[in-house]
Design a protein around this motif. Sequence first.
Motif, PDB file in Angstrom:
ATOM      1  N   PHE A  89      37.688  48.298  43.234  1.00  0.00           N
ATOM      2  CA  PHE A  89      38.469  48.726  44.557  1.00  0.00           C
ATOM      3  C   PHE A  89      38.843  50.087  44.414  1.00  0.00           C
ATOM      4  CE2 PHE A  89      38.969  44.050  44.219  1.00  0.00           C
ATOM      5  CZ  PHE A  89      38.892  43.854  45.595  1.00  0.00           C
ATOM      6  N   GLU A  90      39.049  50.730  43.248  1.00  0.00           N
ATOM      7  CA  GLU A  90      38.974  52.454  43.135  1.00  0.00           C
ATOM      8  C   GLU A  90      37.753  53.007  43.754  1.00  0.00           C
ATOM      9  OE1 GLU A  90      39.396  53.869  39.152  1.00  0.00           O
ATOM     10  OE2 GLU A  90      41.207  52.282  38.697  1.00  0.00           O
ATOM     11  N   ARG A 148      31.688  41.224  41.175  1.00  0.00           N
ATOM     12  CA  ARG A 148      31.906  39.911  40.608  1.00  0.00           C
ATOM     13  C   ARG A 148      31.630  39.808  39.345  1.00  0.00           C
ATOM     14  NH1 ARG A 148      32.607  35.236  43.721  1.00  0.00           N
ATOM     15  NH2 ARG A 148      33.082  33.411  42.443  1.00  0.00           N
ATOM     16  N   THR A 149      30.195  40.181  38.884  1.00  0.00           N
ATOM     17  CA  THR A 149      29.624  40.216  37.582  1.00  0.00           C
ATOM     18  C   THR A 149      30.762  40.939  36.507  1.00  0.00           C
ATOM     19  OG1 THR A 149      27.672  40.107  38.348  1.00  0.00           O
ATOM     20  CG2 THR A 149      27.754  40.535  35.884  1.00  0.00           C
ATOM     21  N   ARG A 150      31.301  41.890  37.061  1.00  0.00           N
ATOM     22  CA  ARG A 150      32.254  42.612  35.976  1.00  0.00           C
ATOM     23  C   ARG A 150      33.417  42.174  35.849  1.00  0.00           C
ATOM     24  NH1 ARG A 150      30.200  46.822  39.087  1.00  0.00           N
ATOM     25  NH2 ARG A 150      32.023  46.966  40.392  1.00  0.00           N
ATOM     26  N   GLY A 151      33.878  40.999  36.696  1.00  0.00           N
ATOM     27  CA  GLY A 151      35.427  40.513  36.745  1.00  0.00           C
ATOM     28  C   GLY A 151      36.365  41.303  37.519  1.00  0.00           C
ATOM     29  N   ASP A 152      35.713  42.200  38.452  1.00  0.00           N
ATOM     30  CA  ASP A 152      36.348  42.937  39.423  1.00  0.00           C
ATOM     31  C   ASP A 152      36.956  42.015  40.612  1.00  0.00           C
ATOM     32  OD1 ASP A 152      36.413  45.267  37.634  1.00  0.00           O
ATOM     33  OD2 ASP A 152      34.958  45.984  39.058  1.00  0.00           O
ATOM     34  N   LEU A 153      36.510  40.980  40.615  1.00  0.00           N
ATOM     35  CA  LEU A 153      36.853  39.709  41.631  1.00  0.00           C
ATOM     36  C   LEU A 153      37.244  38.590  40.926  1.00  0.00           C
ATOM     37  CD1 LEU A 153      33.950  40.410  44.296  1.00  0.00           C
ATOM     38  CD2 LEU A 153      36.185  41.621  44.375  1.00  0.00           C
ATOM     39  N   ARG A 154      38.169  37.850  41.659  1.00  0.00           N
ATOM     40  CA  ARG A 154      38.632  36.678  41.078  1.00  0.00           C
ATOM     41  C   ARG A 154      37.434  35.698  41.038  1.00  0.00           C
ATOM     42  NH1 ARG A 154      43.529  36.867  44.593  1.00  0.00           N
ATOM     43  NH2 ARG A 154      42.475  35.041  45.674  1.00  0.00           N
ATOM     44  N   ALA A 155      37.511  34.887  39.953  1.00  0.00           N
ATOM     45  CA  ALA A 155      36.366  33.845  39.712  1.00  0.00           C
ATOM     46  C   ALA A 155      36.152  33.057  41.087  1.00  0.00           C
ATOM     47  CB  ALA A 155      36.625  32.914  38.622  1.00  0.00           C
ATOM     48  N   GLU A 156      37.249  32.674  41.849  1.00  0.00           N
ATOM     49  CA  GLU A 156      37.125  31.835  42.914  1.00  0.00           C
ATOM     50  C   GLU A 156      37.121  32.424  44.135  1.00  0.00           C
ATOM     51  OE1 GLU A 156      41.533  32.496  42.249  1.00  0.00           O
ATOM     52  OE2 GLU A 156      39.758  32.331  41.113  1.00  0.00           O
ATOM     53  N   ALA A 209      44.770  42.470  47.211  1.00  0.00           N
ATOM     54  CA  ALA A 209      45.386  41.522  46.888  1.00  0.00           C
ATOM     55  C   ALA A 209      44.937  40.173  47.122  1.00  0.00           C
ATOM     56  CB  ALA A 209      46.666  41.696  47.962  1.00  0.00           C
ATOM     57  N   ALA A 210      43.982  40.101  47.905  1.00  0.00           N
ATOM     58  CA  ALA A 210      43.313  38.951  48.358  1.00  0.00           C
ATOM     59  C   ALA A 210      42.097  38.379  47.429  1.00  0.00           C
ATOM     60  CB  ALA A 210      42.576  39.107  49.941  1.00  0.00           C
ATOM     61  N   PHE A 211      41.232  39.511  46.807  1.00  0.00           N
ATOM     62  CA  PHE A 211      40.107  39.154  46.020  1.00  0.00           C
ATOM     63  C   PHE A 211      40.215  39.735  44.679  1.00  0.00           C
ATOM     64  CE2 PHE A 211      38.958  39.407  50.479  1.00  0.00           C
ATOM     65  CZ  PHE A 211      38.239  38.262  50.657  1.00  0.00           C
ATOM     66  N   ALA A 212      40.944  40.568  44.193  1.00  0.00           N
ATOM     67  CA  ALA A 212      41.061  41.203  42.879  1.00  0.00           C
ATOM     68  C   ALA A 212      41.788  40.008  41.975  1.00  0.00           C
ATOM     69  CB  ALA A 212      42.095  42.437  42.548  1.00  0.00           C
ATOM     70  N   PRO A 213      41.410  40.016  40.627  1.00  0.00           N
ATOM     71  CA  PRO A 213      42.417  39.190  39.655  1.00  0.00           C
ATOM     72  C   PRO A 213      43.639  39.509  39.742  1.00  0.00           C
ATOM     73  CG  PRO A 213      40.318  40.076  38.588  1.00  0.00           C
ATOM     74  CD  PRO A 213      40.255  40.820  40.040  1.00  0.00           C
ATOM     75  N   GLN A 214      44.506  38.429  39.543  1.00  0.00           N
ATOM     76  CA  GLN A 214      45.992  38.566  39.393  1.00  0.00           C
ATOM     77  C   GLN A 214      46.230  38.604  37.987  1.00  0.00           C
ATOM     78  OE1 GLN A 214      47.749  38.585  42.434  1.00  0.00           O
ATOM     79  NE2 GLN A 214      45.451  38.884  43.075  1.00  0.00           N
TER      80      GLN A 214
END
Length: 226
Positions: A89-90, A148-156, A209-214
């Motif tokens: 997101f940066e 997604r592979t790096r974990g910058d997006l939530r698993a779901e 807020a919608a896609f990043a890991p919380q």
Amino acid sequence: MPTVTWSRLNADRRAAVLAAAEAEFAAHGFSGGSLNVIARRAGVAKGSLFQYFADKRDLYAHITDVGSQRVRRYMEDQIQLLDPARPFFEFLTDLLDVWVAYFAEHPRDRALHAAASFEVDTDARVSVRAVVHRHYLEVLRPLVIGARTRGDLRAEADNEALLSLLLMILPHLALAPYVRGMDPVLGLDELSPEQPALVVRRYVAVLAAAFAPQPQHTATIGGEQS
């Protein structure tokens, strides 16, 4: 697709036809664009255009593809400079800033993008948007998969929904600062120098807020961490 005759045409003649067609379609879109004007400006007979392309829509789709490739080459170079392996997101914030700046500095490509977006002829609009979306997705999909592979997006996280939102946001940022009434909510149609950058950050904040890991919140019991 261009015909074999087009591929055999000398480079100067091809360049003249492309320049004339880009200017005409950028100014008037598919429906208003005139093959007579294109032929006259290119210095060819109108009938020659039908030796190069199957019909007017085929020429329009080719012009869209040429313009999209030009934008794509520039953005792919910028992506490498921005380092797509950074936190997603940066990176996306900086990428959207570059995108906005490109269309501010390239009015011909902006006009072609607008023509493709606002075309009233359904068949022509479908044809050119298919071309534009193919270029968008071939660039964006690997970026989203990498995030997604790096974990910058939530698993779901729904990758396809994120891509769909980006397909809406990118043309909007390219055009809204120059089309009155296109964005009365975030102020892009009452342009100030800083407004596009502020809007980019608002969009990215919503996407994050919608896609990043919380962040993980540690539960406390009696004032102590559990």
